[in-house]
Write an enzyme that holds these catalytic residues in place. Structure first.
Site, short mmCIF file in Angstrom:
data_model
loop_
_atom_site.label_atom_id
_atom_site.label_comp_id
_atom_site.label_asym_id
_atom_site.label_seq_id
_atom_site.Cartn_x
_atom_site.Cartn_y
_atom_site.Cartn_z
CG HIS A 368 46.41 43.80 39.82
ND1 HIS A 368 45.10 44.21 39.73
CD2 HIS A 368 46.66 43.66 41.14
CE1 HIS A 368 44.58 44.33 40.93
NE2 HIS A 368 45.50 44.00 41.80
CE LYS A 559 41.66 52.84 28.36
NZ LYS A 559 41.17 51.63 28.99
NE ARG A 560 49.48 51.87 33.29
CZ ARG A 560 50.00 50.79 32.71
NH1 ARG A 560 51.17 50.87 32.10
NH2 ARG A 560 49.38 49.64 32.76
CE LYS A 565 46.74 50.73 30.28
NZ LYS A 565 45.58 50.00 30.80
CB THR A 666 38.72 49.96 36.97
OG1 THR A 666 39.89 50.79 36.97
CG2 THR A 666 39.02 48.65 37.69
CE LYS A 670 37.62 53.86 37.95
NZ LYS A 670 39.07 54.17 37.93
#
Length: 824
Positions: A368, A559-560, A565, A666, A670
């Site tokens: 991952h 998100k985290r 990111k 993911t 969504k």
């Protein structure tokens, strides 16, 4: 009891009529909770309803379990350190098809279904995408009637509850079990004693065979708790089996009697620590040890439970790989490989070659991450202290593997060094990703780009040695949770337009495509989105005491929090818009920026980014010069439960990670599933989403993974980007000046300094392209009909990213398992 009487009793106990549900709820309130309506609280009614719903799904679970046992069904065992199932009540009611009946039964008692749903405390048994993916896959396996068990740890305290104090993240313990958990079944007879520490003794048995005896320093007992996972409108159910740690003897009377009161319960406290908290801080040595002990505890209990079940229908372990396909969800459970070898060789007395053959045919491994620092390594000294027998087994696996490497590549000592399961380049470490690859028959990435990068970077040598072993299985998410539950109005609109077959086969959403030219349907689509944004605006007002305008563009990044990111890239664009507005420039499209996500407790820079978001919000939201044009919201404690306010309301989905860093993502799926348009880089599953929804319906920007690598190799200088772009300079200087920190120039200095002089994630390099793409967003938003068409097409073409499609790929390519229909 006669058959007629039993049928009548079942009609009340598990019946689906309004009257049966109402009576069952009152019975459970009385007989299980010991309450009557006059004194019952909302939580009492939630618990009574949960037991009522559980009774109805248990019949399906028992039927599934009996069928699997009687047929000795091949079973997927999903080993994961994390599971984030989200709240169970609404999901189980949806999957049972009982929402109308449950609502009516509650209304008859003067109760509100939504209010009782809100009483449920979400099990925080995961950190983010990894745990949510595991939960999606368990639900999809039940939906597709694939026999499956999910194995993990029943953490007493899950991922922390995030609170904000003066804009800073503060971690508060997640007491999800405070009021009990009506969805689980305690299995006190399913227990396993797990050894830790100690030493090994080597000897010859009576037949002269070489044997090893492991004498532990401590023993911890794992006790099973089961949670059924139901498929959508099927009779099939899988389940989570989570283990809680206990002491074999929780109280030492001898120690107590001599006045050693702490010593009397020391073993209990030590043992329970193993399942106390998700991911202890592993900076100190004690934290590293506890985390390794947790991982071993989980896999030891899981494997021995599998062997116990297998023994019910098989004479020995030689067909273990026929019965089970074990999926390692990342490297956390990779110690299962030497543990299964230990069980086979030391306890079942199999010869090494047979044991290794069974082991390799049983395991498969999902990677991952592309971040080298996220590939788990354990110091050899620590590994040997906690698991002395397993270190010996790892050494033997490595010896045999490296002999094979030398045979195929003689005189290539550097390749041997790179492939070794033991990193000896400095302090010695056990490489868990290498162990997982060598001990599994299949390895997969989770997006097409991620898989290719695995083959060419972090697992390059292993791919060259095992060229057929690594394949791709792009992630997927469950539409039951993230569309049907989170966005029932959109689901109903789709039902009315194309029927409800898409609920079982998400790729049938393509039937929506012709409707993009239907003006009435487009208007209805906009009304659903407006209603979702209005609900979110109400929740923001209620919980955060902020006013947001549902007519603005909702620009969302949830998100985290991590530098790769690039929430700070989003912030730089926000500050740029703020500067433009302060200068009197045309606003374009009014926006509400909505952020959400947690930072790891020890990750200073991520926490500083959260502080910056909230500091910018504090200034922007109070500045009359930008009123009605910009609003900034940080939604605290983002989780599955409150995702219903985030995904349906989003207009724009920020998927802006540095190319080559995100394995899949993911959240991107969504958001798109709920009609948001994506602005993003060619990273992770963004690549495939863009291919599926159409390049014209995706706002692309930024360097590719190859371009990032080339620029890094050429010597990237972020300060030059700063010097050459006036708007970037203005934004960074405003942050550095103390404008968002009450004049304190030191608060955000670490972040600004890092961007100017390191910028490991190429924020400044991609800034100009990002701002340009955001201007394309503004132009599209201003054309209402164009934006609506793009939104509809995103949903119509998102079906590929269903978890059901992903699971069918695993079944076909890796697990070699077919559905087993459950009749009843």
């Amino acid at each position: 009891m006669t058959e007629a009487e039993r049928t009548a009793a079942d009609a009340t106990r598990t019946g689906s009529s309004v009257a049966a549900i109402e009576q069952a709820l009152l019975d459970n309130l009385f007989y299980i909770l010991g309450k009557f309506p006059d004194v019952a609280t909302q939580n009492d009614y939630y618990q009574a309803l949960a037991y009522t719903v559980r009774d109805r799904l248990l019949r399906r679970w028992i039927l599934s379990a009996r069928t699997y046992k009687n047929t000795a069904a091949r079973t997927v065992c999903y080993l994961s350190a994390e599971f984030l199932p989200g709240p169970h009540l609404a999901a189980n009611v949806l999957n049972l098809g009982l929402e109308r009946e449950v609502r009516a039964a509650l209304a008859g008692l003067g109760l509100d279904f939504d209010a009782l749903v809100a009483e449920e405390h979400e099990p925080g048994l995961g950190n983010g995408g990894l745990g949510r993916l595991a939960a999606c896959y368990m639900e999809s396996m039940a939906n597709l009637q694939i026999p499956a068990i999910g194995y993990g740890i029943r953490y007493a305290f899950g991922i922390f509850t995030q609170e904000l104090r003066d804009g800073w993240q503060v971690e508060v313990s997640d007491k999800w079990l405070r009021y009990g958990n009506p969805w689980e079944l305690h299995r006190p007879k399913i227990t396993f004693d797990v050894k830790l520490g100690g030493h090994t003794e080597h000897y010859r048995d009576a037949h002269g065979r070489y044997r090893v005896r492991w004498t532990p320093a401590r023993v911890v007992r794992g006790v099973a708790y089961d949670t059924p996972i139901l498929g959508y409108r099927t009779s099939s159910a899988s389940f989570l089996r989570l283990f809680s740690a206990e002491a074999p003897e929780s109280f030492d009377f001898e120690a107590f009697n001599v006045g050693d009161y702490y010593g009397a319960v020391e073993d209990k406290l030590y043992s329970e620590n193993l399942s106390k908290v998700l991911y202890p801080n592993d900076d100190p040595a004690a934290g590293k040890r506890l985390r390794l002990e947790q991982q071993y505890f989980m896999v030891s209990c899981a494997l021995r439970d599998m062997l116990r079940i297998h023994a019910q229908t098989a004479a020995g372990p030689s067909t273990f790989h026929v019965k089970y396909a074990i999926q390692l969800n990342d490297t956390h459970p990779a110690v299962a490989i030497p543990e299964l070898m230990r069980l086979f060789v030391d306890e079942y007395e199999l010869e090494w070659d047979e044991a290794w053959s069974i082991t390799c045919r049983t395991f498969s491994y999902t990677n991952h991450t592309l971040l080298p620092e996220a590939l788990e390594r354990w110091p050899v000294e620590l590994f040997g202290a906690v698991l002395p027998r397993h270190l010996e087994i790892v050494y033997e696996i490595n010896r045999r593997f490296l002999d094979e490497v030398r045979m195929r590549h003689p005189n290539d000592a550097d390749l041997v060094r790179r492939l070794s399961l033991i990193d000896e380049s400095g302090s010695r470490y056990v490489r868990m990703a290498h162990l997982a690859c060598v001990g599994s028959h299949a390895v997969n990435g989770v997006a097409a780009l991620h898989t290719e990068l695995l083959k060419s970077t972090v697992l390059k040598d292993l791919h060259a040695f095992y060229p057929q072993k690594i394949s791709n299985q792009t992630n997927g998410v469950t539409p039951r949770r993230f569309l049907m539950l989170d966005n029932p109005d959109l689901a109903s609109l789709i039902d009315g337009a194309i029927g409800d077959a898409w609920r079982r086969d998400l790729e049938r959403l393509t039937a929506l495509e012709p409707l993009v030219e239907d003006a009435g349907f487009r208007a209805a689509w906009r009304e659903v989105k407006r209603a979702a944004k209005t609900r979110t605006a109400h929740a923001v007002r209620q919980h955060l005491h902020l006013e947001v305008d549902p007519l603005t563009l909702f620009d969302v990044q949830a998100k985290r929090i991590h530098e790769y990111k690039r929430q700070h890239l989003n912030l730089l664009h926000l500050v740029t818009l703020y500067v433009r507005l302060k200068q009197g420039r045309a606003p374009g499209a009014p926006r509400t920026f909505l952020f959400g996500g947690k930072a790891a407790p020890g990750y200073f820079m991520a926490k500083l980014i959260i502080k910056l978001v909230n500091s910018v919000a504090d200034v922007v939201n109070r500045d009359p010069d930008v009123a009605g044009q910009l609003k900034v919201v940080f939604w605290p404690n983002f989780n599955v439960q409150n995702s219903r306010y985030i995904y349906p309301a989003a207009d724009l989905s920020e998927q802006i990670s540095t190319a080559g860093k995100e394995a899949s993502g993911t959240g991107n799926m969504k958001f798109a599933m709920n009609g948001a348009l994506t602005i993003g880089t060619l990273d992770g599953a963004n690549v495939e989403i863009r291919e599926r929804v159409g390049a014209e319906n995706f706002f692309l920007f930024g360097m590719t993974a190859d371009e990032v690598a080339a620029r890094r190799a050429a010597g990237y200088n972020p300060f030059r980007c700063y010097e050459e772009n006036a708007e970037l300079r203005a934004a960074l200087e405003l942050v550095a000046s103390g404008h968002f920190s009450h004049g304190d120039r030191t608060l955000f200095r670490p972040l600004v300094h890092d961007l100017l002089h390191r910028d490991d994630y190429f924020v400044l390099a991609d800034y100009a392209a990002y701002v340009e793409a955001q201007e394309a967003v503004t132009r599209a938003w201003q054309d209402v009909e164009r934006w609506t068409r793009m939104s509809i097409l995103n949903v119509a073409r998102i079906g590929y990213f269903s978890a059901d499609r992903a699971i069918l790929g695993y079944c076909r390519d890796i697990w070699h398992i077919t559905p087993l229909p459950i009749e009843g």
